[in-house]
Design an enzyme around this catalytic site. Sequence first.
Site, PDB file in Angstrom:
ATOM      1  N   GLU A 123      35.723  37.284  41.493  1.00  0.00           N
ATOM      2  CA  GLU A 123      35.999  38.723  40.640  1.00  0.00           C
ATOM      3  C   GLU A 123      36.182  37.946  39.327  1.00  0.00           C
ATOM      4  O   GLU A 123      36.859  37.219  39.036  1.00  0.00           O
ATOM      5  CB  GLU A 123      38.210  38.678  41.209  1.00  0.00           C
ATOM      6  CG  GLU A 123      37.682  39.373  42.449  1.00  0.00           C
ATOM      7  CD  GLU A 123      39.328  40.060  42.470  1.00  0.00           C
ATOM      8  OE1 GLU A 123      39.624  40.669  41.781  1.00  0.00           O
ATOM      9  OE2 GLU A 123      39.600  40.029  44.081  1.00  0.00           O
TER      10      GLU A 123
HETATM   11  O1  IFM Z   1      42.282  44.827  41.568  1.00  0.00           O
HETATM   12  C1  IFM Z   1      42.295  43.540  41.825  1.00  0.00           C
HETATM   13  C2  IFM Z   1      42.035  43.296  43.482  1.00  0.00           C
HETATM   14  O2  IFM Z   1      42.621  44.052  44.055  1.00  0.00           O
HETATM   15  C3  IFM Z   1      42.531  42.245  42.968  1.00  0.00           C
HETATM   16  N1  IFM Z   1      42.262  41.231  41.562  1.00  0.00           N
HETATM   17  C4  IFM Z   1      42.912  41.492  40.791  1.00  0.00           C
HETATM   18  C5  IFM Z   1      41.952  42.874  40.783  1.00  0.00           C
HETATM   19  C6  IFM Z   1      42.118  44.043  39.446  1.00  0.00           C
HETATM   20  O3  IFM Z   1      42.947  44.199  39.115  1.00  0.00           O
END
Ligand code: IFM
EC number: 3.2.1.21
Length: 450
Positions: A362
Site C-alpha cells: 500500500e
Molecule cells: O484505508 C487504509 C487501509 O485500510 C489500511 N492502510 C491505510 C489506508 C489509508 O489510511
Amino acid sequence: MNKVETSFLHKNQFGDDFLWGVSTAAFQIEGAHDTDGKGPSIWDVFTSQKGKIKNGHHASTACDFYNSYQNDIDLIRELNIPNFRFSISWPRIMPTGVPPINQAGIAYYNKIIDALLLAGIEPWITLYHWDLPHDLEQKGGWTNRESVNWFSAYVEICVQNFGDRVKNWMVINEPSVFTGAGYFLGIHAPGKKGITNYLKAMHHVTLATAAGAKIIRNRIPDAHIGTTFSCTHIEPATQSSKDIEAAKRVDTLLNRTFIEPILGLGYPQGDLPVLKKLNAYIVEDDLNNLSFDFDFIGLQCYTREVVKSSLLIPYIGAELISAEKRKVISTDMGWEVYPPALYEVLKKFNAYNGIKKIIITENGAAFPDTLKNGKVYDIKRTHYIQDHLEQILKAKKEGLNVDGYFVWTLTDNFEWAEGYNARFGLIHVDFDTQQRTIKHSGLWFKDFLS
Ligand code: IFM
C-alpha cells in the site's frame, strides 16, 4: 509545464519481475452490509454509533463493489493493472464468525476470483482487513485467546474454497493500526481502550498471523504467502538524547513490535519496557508459535513521523509532532508528504535477515479532486505516486530488496473514521450516483504500466 508531462518514469526501469498492483479492502468498498446472509462486523456496529465517524458516514453501500465488481474489474484492466488485492469479509462467509458457512458469501468471492482471472488479473487475497464478525467481538474479539482458533477455522474455509485459483495470500493487514486504534485508543472498531485490551489483542493477532500462514502453507503448497505491516520513518525532533530515546521507543512500537516476533526475534521488550506486560498472556510454546517463514512481507508506508519526548504520554513517553504543527505539506489525512520515508523504511526492513522479499502493498494519498468538464484532475496524487516510485528506484539501484508496488487504492472509498471525505482513489466515485471517473493519476498510472 508540470511534472506529469515531464516524468520519465516507466515500469521497465523496475525490471520485468516487479509486481504492480492496486489494493482494496472489503469493508471499504463492498457495501451490501446485510445482503445474502452477511452477518454484522464490528465496523457495521461501530459506524452505527453516534459520533464515531466524521459526518456520521457509514459503509452500508460504500462503493457498492458487491454489485459493481464486474465494472470495477473492467476498470482495473483498462488501467493495465495486472494484480488486484482485495480482502475477504469474514462475516460474509461466516455470519457469526464460526460455522455454519454462508454459501452465498463463498459464491460471491468465487465470482470475483473468476472474473479477475478471466480478465487476466491476478487475485491477491487479504484474509483479515479489520472487519471482525460482531458476534466474536461479543465474546471478547481479539482480546480472547480463542480468537486464534476462530481465525484458523476461518482461514481453513477460505483456502479450501479459493486456494485452487488464488496463489497470493496475505494473512493480516496492519496489525499495529487496528489493535492500536481499535483496542487501545478506541477510535476504530470495536472502540475498546486501555493497555490490557491492547496487549492481549497484540499477542493473539500475532499468534493468529503465524497460525493462519501455516494453514495456507499446508493446504496450498505453491502459495505465495505474505502478511502486511504499516511502517513509517521515524525521526527525533532534536538531537537531544531525550528526543532520540523517545524516537527509538516510537520506532519500536510502530515498526518492530509486530514483525519481530514473526521473524523469530520475540517482542522487542528491551527497547519498549511496557511490552514486558505481555508476559502475563504468553503461555508455554507461544514463543515458538509466533514465527513463520513468509515468502514476502508487505510494507505499507505513507509518511514519516517526527517525535519528541513527553512525560505526559503514558507507556511511551513520546509525542508525535503533527505535520500541521511543523507547517509542512500534508495530505487530507494530515500526513506529511515525505517520499524519502519509503526509501528509509526499505533500508530499515532490508536490514532484517529473515525477510525474503518485500512488496510495497500500500502507498497512496488522500487529496481533494477537481472536477471540470467531466474530467478529474488530481495532480498532487499523481506527483505523490511518482515521487514515491522514484524512491523505490533509488532503493533498487542501491541493491535493496523491493519486488512490487501496489497503489492504495482503486476507487475512492470509505476511509474508516474519516468517512468518505478522504479520497485515495485512482478512480473518482460520485457517492450519490456511484459513477466512476478515472482520475488524472489513474490515467498516468495506466500510461506508466503500458
Ligand atoms: O484505508 C487504509 C487501509 O485500510 C489500511 N492502510 C491505510 C489506508 C489509508 O489510511
